[in-house]
Every structure is written in structure tokens, then in C-alpha cells.
Design a protein around this motif. Structure first.
Motif, PDB file in Angstrom:
ATOM      1  N   ASN A 192       0.820  -1.219   0.000  1.00 22.96           N
ATOM      2  CA  ASN A 192       0.000   0.000   0.000  1.00 22.96           C
ATOM      3  C   ASN A 192       0.849   1.261   0.000  1.00 22.96           C
ATOM      4  O   ASN A 192       0.506   2.254  -0.637  1.00 22.96           O
ATOM      5  CB  ASN A 192      -0.922   0.000   1.226  1.00 22.96           C
ATOM      6  CG  ASN A 192      -2.047  -0.998   1.096  1.00 22.96           C
ATOM      7  OD1 ASN A 192      -2.485  -1.313  -0.007  1.00 22.96           O
ATOM      8  ND2 ASN A 192      -2.508  -1.533   2.221  1.00 22.96           N
ATOM      9  N   LEU A 193       1.975   1.209   0.719  1.00 22.81           N
ATOM     10  CA  LEU A 193       2.832   2.387   0.817  1.00 22.81           C
ATOM     11  C   LEU A 193       3.471   2.717  -0.522  1.00 22.81           C
ATOM     12  O   LEU A 193       3.589   3.884  -0.897  1.00 22.81           O
ATOM     13  CB  LEU A 193       3.916   2.146   1.873  1.00 22.81           C
ATOM     14  CG  LEU A 193       4.920   3.267   2.075  1.00 22.81           C
ATOM     15  CD1 LEU A 193       4.222   4.516   2.590  1.00 22.81           C
ATOM     16  CD2 LEU A 193       6.005   2.848   3.041  1.00 22.81           C
ATOM     17  N   ASN A 194       3.888   1.682  -1.251  1.00 27.58           N
ATOM     18  CA  ASN A 194       4.632   1.898  -2.492  1.00 27.58           C
ATOM     19  C   ASN A 194       3.771   1.820  -3.741  1.00 27.58           C
ATOM     20  O   ASN A 194       4.280   1.841  -4.850  1.00 27.58           O
ATOM     21  CB  ASN A 194       5.772   0.878  -2.599  1.00 27.58           C
ATOM     22  CG  ASN A 194       6.781   1.050  -1.480  1.00 27.58           C
ATOM     23  OD1 ASN A 194       7.473   2.064  -1.418  1.00 27.58           O
ATOM     24  ND2 ASN A 194       6.862   0.082  -0.584  1.00 27.58           N
ATOM     25  N   LYS A 195       2.464   1.727  -3.540  1.00 28.69           N
ATOM     26  CA  LYS A 195       1.557   1.646  -4.689  1.00 28.69           C
ATOM     27  C   LYS A 195       1.661   2.926  -5.514  1.00 28.69           C
ATOM     28  O   LYS A 195       1.532   4.038  -4.996  1.00 28.69           O
ATOM     29  CB  LYS A 195       0.129   1.468  -4.196  1.00 28.69           C
ATOM     30  CG  LYS A 195      -0.876   1.153  -5.288  1.00 28.69           C
ATOM     31  CD  LYS A 195      -2.271   1.184  -4.691  1.00 28.69           C
ATOM     32  CE  LYS A 195      -2.930  -0.146  -4.809  1.00 28.69           C
ATOM     33  NZ  LYS A 195      -4.319  -0.123  -4.311  1.00 28.69           N
ATOM     34  N   LYS A 196       1.912   2.773  -6.790  1.00 23.64           N
ATOM     35  CA  LYS A 196       2.080   3.927  -7.677  1.00 23.64           C
ATOM     36  C   LYS A 196       0.722   4.479  -8.101  1.00 23.64           C
ATOM     37  O   LYS A 196      -0.220   3.731  -8.322  1.00 23.64           O
ATOM     38  CB  LYS A 196       2.888   3.539  -8.921  1.00 23.64           C
ATOM     39  CG  LYS A 196       4.279   3.014  -8.619  1.00 23.64           C
ATOM     40  CD  LYS A 196       5.146   4.042  -7.937  1.00 23.64           C
ATOM     41  CE  LYS A 196       6.545   3.513  -7.694  1.00 23.64           C
ATOM     42  NZ  LYS A 196       7.373   4.480  -6.949  1.00 23.64           N
ATOM     43  N   TRP A 197       0.646   5.774  -8.219  1.00 25.27           N
ATOM     44  CA  TRP A 197      -0.566   6.423  -8.705  1.00 25.27           C
ATOM     45  C   TRP A 197      -0.599   6.335 -10.221  1.00 25.27           C
ATOM     46  O   TRP A 197       0.395   6.602 -10.894  1.00 25.27           O
ATOM     47  CB  TRP A 197      -0.608   7.884  -8.260  1.00 25.27           C
ATOM     48  CG  TRP A 197      -0.985   8.025  -6.825  1.00 25.27           C
ATOM     49  CD1 TRP A 197      -0.184   7.837  -5.749  1.00 25.27           C
ATOM     50  CD2 TRP A 197      -2.275   8.360  -6.311  1.00 25.27           C
ATOM     51  NE1 TRP A 197      -0.887   8.029  -4.584  1.00 25.27           N
ATOM     52  CE2 TRP A 197      -2.167   8.356  -4.895  1.00 25.27           C
ATOM     53  CE3 TRP A 197      -3.493   8.665  -6.889  1.00 25.27           C
ATOM     54  CZ2 TRP A 197      -3.245   8.648  -4.073  1.00 25.27           C
ATOM     55  CZ3 TRP A 197      -4.563   8.956  -6.057  1.00 25.27           C
ATOM     56  CH2 TRP A 197      -4.442   8.945  -4.682  1.00 25.27           C
ATOM     57  N   ILE A 198      -1.746   5.918 -10.737  1.00 25.17           N
ATOM     58  CA  ILE A 198      -1.906   5.814 -12.192  1.00 25.17           C
ATOM     59  C   ILE A 198      -3.152   6.587 -12.622  1.00 25.17           C
ATOM     60  O   ILE A 198      -4.072   6.794 -11.836  1.00 25.17           O
ATOM     61  CB  ILE A 198      -2.030   4.343 -12.648  1.00 25.17           C
ATOM     62  CG1 ILE A 198      -3.246   3.685 -11.989  1.00 25.17           C
ATOM     63  CG2 ILE A 198      -0.762   3.576 -12.344  1.00 25.17           C
ATOM     64  CD1 ILE A 198      -3.563   2.297 -12.545  1.00 25.17           C
ATOM     65  N   SER A 199      -3.139   7.015 -13.859  1.00 27.59           N
ATOM     66  CA  SER A 199      -4.306   7.686 -14.435  1.00 27.59           C
ATOM     67  C   SER A 199      -5.141   6.665 -15.187  1.00 27.59           C
ATOM     68  O   SER A 199      -4.604   5.782 -15.860  1.00 27.59           O
ATOM     69  CB  SER A 199      -3.871   8.805 -15.380  1.00 27.59           C
ATOM     70  OG  SER A 199      -3.236   9.837 -14.663  1.00 27.59           O
TER      71      SER A 199
END
Length: 332
Positions: A192-199
Motif C-alpha cells: 500500500n505504501l509503495n503503490k504507484k498512482w496511475i491515471s
């Protein structure tokens, strides 16, 4: 029987997204009872569950289930409006890091209080806690330690912070910060901490300028959800009213309390949405329970019929000044 009658007019657009949909979100053709309950909740200035803490959410959520069970709705589609497809670009990711950084800041604050530093040094470090709590501070510190390249701007900021920490004799803060972030490297917390934000793009159906009439009954005789109190709050709402999403403004007009004869009549002409399957109707499955409610053997959904003309056989209904209506719950 006393009921509230109101006309709902959406001056722009609205959307009642089908429950469980994600990237492609069709809309129900009319506001389900759960949405109308939300309208009343807003008029009463009730808090949304997602705005509450975990401790408050459970108790208040159960209270909302009980409150919702007191109400029953009949819905007439006066003008169905025009359905359009709208496309939205949204960002998906995890905001968990914000809470983790806040907890680190609190821990650093406590440790500074325990270090007995010089007053000026402690004051300077406390001003920099918002920088020290950031995950990228720990990452950039490691890169500098390992002679890896970072941007000139980041390097300048990290070196200034390291100099401040060293001058104050607070090197153990660096050890604590590194240990703190190392504890989040593995498992679900690390994911959860390293989850990348995607569009991603969402296709959402919207309805342009629909108009509805609703009838509301209540088993609450004198409380917040009594006919009189709901009428008063809908007439003078404590917050701006919307239908569906929070920016889908709705105009409530012809608001009135009606005295309705409980005696049912039979007619092939029904003006409201009908629970169950009927001929010469458009069928639609809508949610009839709140999201946080426990499903019974019938589940959360209700199959309804939207009359497209006269039915092929008579149906029991209420006659309210010429409007033939059926409430969506069969126990009323």
C-alpha cells in the motif's frame, strides 16, 4: 396516511451509478430509494459515513440502517431526460502514506521532547518536521549516503537538514527515521505504501435535466424522520441539496404534506415505478438496501418495472389527487 410529496428537478445533469461498477458506470434511470434517503440525510445535515472515524462509522452506520427502514418511497418519472456518456480522467492509488507520515511526525515530535536539546535547536528542528516526515527524505538520505545522484534542489535541502540535525546533536533522529521506514518494506503495508498512482479513464453515464416526483412515508411519528420534521428540513435544508453526486444540484418544488386515503384502488394506469415484474414496462434492478446493510435472502437489489403505458391487468395502488402510485416496499 400522511405522506410527503415533492417534485425534483435537476437543472443540469445527474448520475445514479449502478452499484458495484468501477470504470464503466451506467446510471439507473431514476434515483433509487437509497439515493432519496441520502437527499433527506443531507437536508437533516447528517454526516456521510466516509467522513467519520472507524470507531464512529460502525455505530452511526447501524443507526442509518434503522432510520432508512422507517421510510418508504414512491417515484414517478415525469421527464426521463437524455442519457449521455461522459468521460473522466481520474488518479488511482493509495493515500495511506499521508497517515503514515503524520504518525512519523508525531513520533518525531515526542522524541524531540525527550532529547532535552537546546531550546533554539529544538525549535529549529520542530519547524522542519514536515520535511523530515516525508518518505522521500529517507530515500534521498540513503542515496546521498551511498553516493547516488539526486537532483541539485533535493541535495541542497537534504544537506541543510543533515547539518541542522548534526549541529543539534540529534543524530538518533536519523536512525529512528530509517528504522521507521524499513518497517514498511514488506507485506501489505509495503504494498500500500509503495503503490504507484496511475491515471485511468472512467465512462460515466449522465442524465440531462430529468424531472421526478417522489412520495415519502414514515413510521417515525415524532422523531427526526417524522413527516413533519422531514418536510421542514426539505423546505429549509441545512445544506445545499443534490441528487446523486455532490455537485448534481436538485431543485425541490411543490413540497407538501398530503393526507392520503389508505384504501387501495385497482387500475391499469400506474404513474410510479412498480416493484416486481410487470408487462408493458421497462425492467430495472435497483439497490433497495444501504451499502453497509446486511443482505437478506433477497439480496440488496429489487427488480422494478417502469410503466410504458397501461398495464395488461389491474394493480392495487393509492390514488393521490389523480396520481396512481405504488410504494416500493410491499409492506406498506
Amino acid at each position: 396516511m400522511r405522506v410527503i410529496r415533492a417534485d425534483l428537478e435537476v437543472p443540469f445533469w445527474c448520475s445514479f451509478s449502478e452499484y458495484g461498477t468501477v470504470n464503466i458506470r451506467p446510471t439507473y434511470p431514476f434515483p433509487p430509494p437509497t439515493t432519496l434517503f441520502g437527499l433527506i440525510q443531507n437536508a437533516l445535515q447528517k454526516p456521510a459515513l466516509h467522513d467519520l472515524t472507524d470507531n464512529d462509522r460502525k455505530g452511526i452506520g447501524l443507526q442509518y440502517i434503522e432510520d432508512y427502514s422507517k421510510l418508504n418511497f414512491a417515484i414517478i418519472i415525469n421527464e426521463s431526460g437524455e442519457k449521455i456518456d461522459d468521460y473522466l480522467n481520474i488518479h488511482k492509488g493509495s493515500r495511506e502514506i499521508e497517515g503514515i507520515e503524520s504518525s512519523l511526525k508525531e513520533e518525531l515530535q515526542n522524541r524531540l521532547d525527550d532529547l532535552n536539546l537546546h531550546e533554539n535547536d529544538e525549535k529549529k528542528l520542530k519547524k522542519e518536521l514536515n520535511k523530515l516526515k516525508r518518505k522521500n527524505f529517507s530515500e534521498n538520505f540513503l542515496k546521498i549516503t551511498n553516493n547516488q545522484k539526486i537532483s541539485e534542489k533535493d541535495e541542497k535541502q537534504i544537506l541543510a537538514l543533515l547539518e541542522l540535525i548534526k549541529a543539534a546533536g540529534a543524530d538518533e533522529l536519523l536512525i529512528f527515521i530509517q528504522s521507521f521506514w524499513n518497517s514498511f518494506k514488506g507485506g501489505i503495508n509495503g504494498y500500500n505504501l509503495n503503490k504507484k498512482w496511475i491515471s485511468t479513464q472512467i465512462n460515466r453515464q449522465r442524465i440531462i435535466t430529468p424531472k421526478y416526483t417522489i412520495y415519502v412515508t414514515s413510521t417515525d411519528s415524532a422523531g427526526e424522520y417524522s413527516i413533519d420534521n422531514m418536510y421542514s428540513c426539505l423546505k429549509s435544508p441545512k445544506r445545499p441539496l443534490y441528487l446523486g453526486e455532490s455537485d448534481d444540484i436538485v431543485i425541490v418544488s411543490k413540497l407538501a404534506i398530503k393526507e392520503v386515503n389508505d384504501e387501495l384502488i385497482k387500475s391499469v394506469k400506474i404513474d410510479s415505478v412498480i416493484p416486481g415484474v410487470r408487462t408493458n414496462c421497462q425492467l430495472v434492478k435497483i439497490p433497495c438496501k444501504l451499502k453497509n446493510d446486511f443482505p437478506d435472502e433477497k439480496g440488496h437489489n429489487l427488480i422494478c418495472s417502469i410503466p410504458q403505458g397501461d398495464l395488461d391487468q389491474e394493480l392495487s395502488c393509492l390514488d393521490v389527487e389523480g396520481e396512481h402510485i405504488v410504494f416500493l416496499r410491499n409492506d406498506s
